[in-house]
Design a protein around this motif. Structure first.
Motif, PDB file in Angstrom:
ATOM      1  N   ALA A 135       2.584 -17.918   5.998  1.00 31.46           N
ATOM      2  CA  ALA A 135       3.783 -17.767   5.182  1.00 31.46           C
ATOM      3  C   ALA A 135       4.156 -16.308   4.938  1.00 31.46           C
ATOM      4  N   MET A 136       3.158 -15.440   4.908  1.00 27.84           N
ATOM      5  CA  MET A 136       3.387 -14.028   4.590  1.00 27.84           C
ATOM      6  C   MET A 136       2.904 -13.143   5.727  1.00 27.84           C
ATOM      7  N   ALA A 137       3.460 -11.936   5.760  1.00 31.50           N
ATOM      8  CA  ALA A 137       3.071 -10.952   6.766  1.00 31.50           C
ATOM      9  C   ALA A 137       2.818  -9.611   6.087  1.00 31.50           C
ATOM     10  N   SER A 138       1.965  -8.825   6.689  1.00 33.79           N
ATOM     11  CA  SER A 138       1.703  -7.455   6.247  1.00 33.79           C
ATOM     12  C   SER A 138       2.298  -6.532   7.303  1.00 33.79           C
ATOM     13  N   VAL A 139       3.219  -5.677   6.861  1.00 31.99           N
ATOM     14  CA  VAL A 139       3.907  -4.786   7.791  1.00 31.99           C
ATOM     15  C   VAL A 139       3.586  -3.347   7.402  1.00 31.99           C
ATOM     16  N   LYS A 140       2.980  -2.615   8.324  1.00 27.20           N
ATOM     17  CA  LYS A 140       2.658  -1.206   8.080  1.00 27.20           C
ATOM     18  C   LYS A 140       3.789  -0.353   8.644  1.00 27.20           C
ATOM     19  N   VAL A 141       4.203   0.620   7.817  1.00 26.81           N
ATOM     20  CA  VAL A 141       5.323   1.482   8.175  1.00 26.81           C
ATOM     21  C   VAL A 141       4.909   2.940   8.018  1.00 26.81           C
ATOM     22  N   ARG A 142       5.227   3.760   9.005  1.00 28.31           N
ATOM     23  CA  ARG A 142       5.035   5.214   8.901  1.00 28.31           C
ATOM     24  C   ARG A 142       6.363   5.792   8.440  1.00 28.31           C
ATOM     25  N   LEU A 143       6.361   6.389   7.253  1.00 25.86           N
ATOM     26  CA  LEU A 143       7.571   6.969   6.698  1.00 25.86           C
ATOM     27  C   LEU A 143       7.904   8.283   7.398  1.00 25.86           C
ATOM     28  N   ALA A 144       9.143   8.706   7.270  1.00 25.47           N
ATOM     29  CA  ALA A 144       9.602   9.937   7.919  1.00 25.47           C
ATOM     30  C   ALA A 144       8.770  11.147   7.489  1.00 25.47           C
ATOM     31  N   GLY A 145       8.228  11.113   6.261  1.00 24.01           N
ATOM     32  CA  GLY A 145       7.399  12.211   5.771  1.00 24.01           C
ATOM     33  C   GLY A 145       5.964  12.157   6.262  1.00 24.01           C
ATOM     34  N   GLY A 146       5.617  11.113   7.047  1.00 24.64           N
ATOM     35  CA  GLY A 146       4.273  10.996   7.606  1.00 24.64           C
ATOM     36  C   GLY A 146       3.337  10.086   6.833  1.00 24.64           C
ATOM     37  N   GLN A 147       3.752   9.628   5.640  1.00 24.30           N
ATOM     38  CA  GLN A 147       2.910   8.728   4.856  1.00 24.30           C
ATOM     39  C   GLN A 147       2.982   7.314   5.435  1.00 24.30           C
ATOM     40  N   ASP A 148       1.917   6.559   5.206  1.00 26.45           N
ATOM     41  CA  ASP A 148       1.895   5.151   5.599  1.00 26.45           C
ATOM     42  C   ASP A 148       2.094   4.303   4.359  1.00 26.45           C
TER      43      ASP A 148
END
Length: 139
Positions: free
Chosen positions: A21-34
């Motif tokens: 039902a749920m997902a975990s989505v990892k994103v790298r922000l423009a500033g380099g943070q995850d």
């Protein structure tokens, strides 16, 4: 589309783990943070999210907590270091603008918390954001 959500960070999806039902989505922000977003699997499909997808991570200012240093022993994984740029307080609440790599974020916290933490321009802080409070939009 204009939105009232103050915190809007461009980024790129680096990983998607889909559950029933749920997902975990990892994103790298423009500033380099995850940052990690916990969203529905339907949302992942509807947005066509996969590694490499351009997204905007959206966080309401009321969902950002602040600490004066990194916090261990807590389930909140999203911890973004920054420096207080401005503090505005009213009778009950405060708005704290924090400069982070690649931009700025806003936290709406109580006036008591602003005072107890000694927040002022130049104070080092860590923004804490639960993954369930991060929304994603296709960029």
């Amino acid at each position: 589309m204009s939105m009232s959500i103050r915190n809007q960070f461009p980024g790129t999806v680096t990983a998607v783990a889909v559950g029933e039902a749920m997902a975990s989505v990892k994103v790298r922000l423009a500033g380099g943070q995850d940052i990690t977003a916990a969203i529905t699997t339907d949302a992942v499909k509807d947005l066509g999210l996969a590694a490499g997808s351009a997204v905007k991570a959206l966080v309401k200012s009321t969902e950002v907590a602040l600490a004066t240093g990194p916090v261990e022993g807590i389930s909140i994984r999203n911890q973004i270091a920054g420096t207080v740029a401005d503090v505005t307080t009213g009778a009950a609440m405060g708005s704290v603008k924090v400069t982070v790599e690649g931009g700025e974020l806003t936290a709406a916290i109580t006036k008591d918390a602003v005072e107890a933490l000694g927040l002022a321009s130049g104070t080092s802080v860590v923004a804490l954001i639960k993954s369930t409070e991060v929304s994603l939009a296709a960029a």
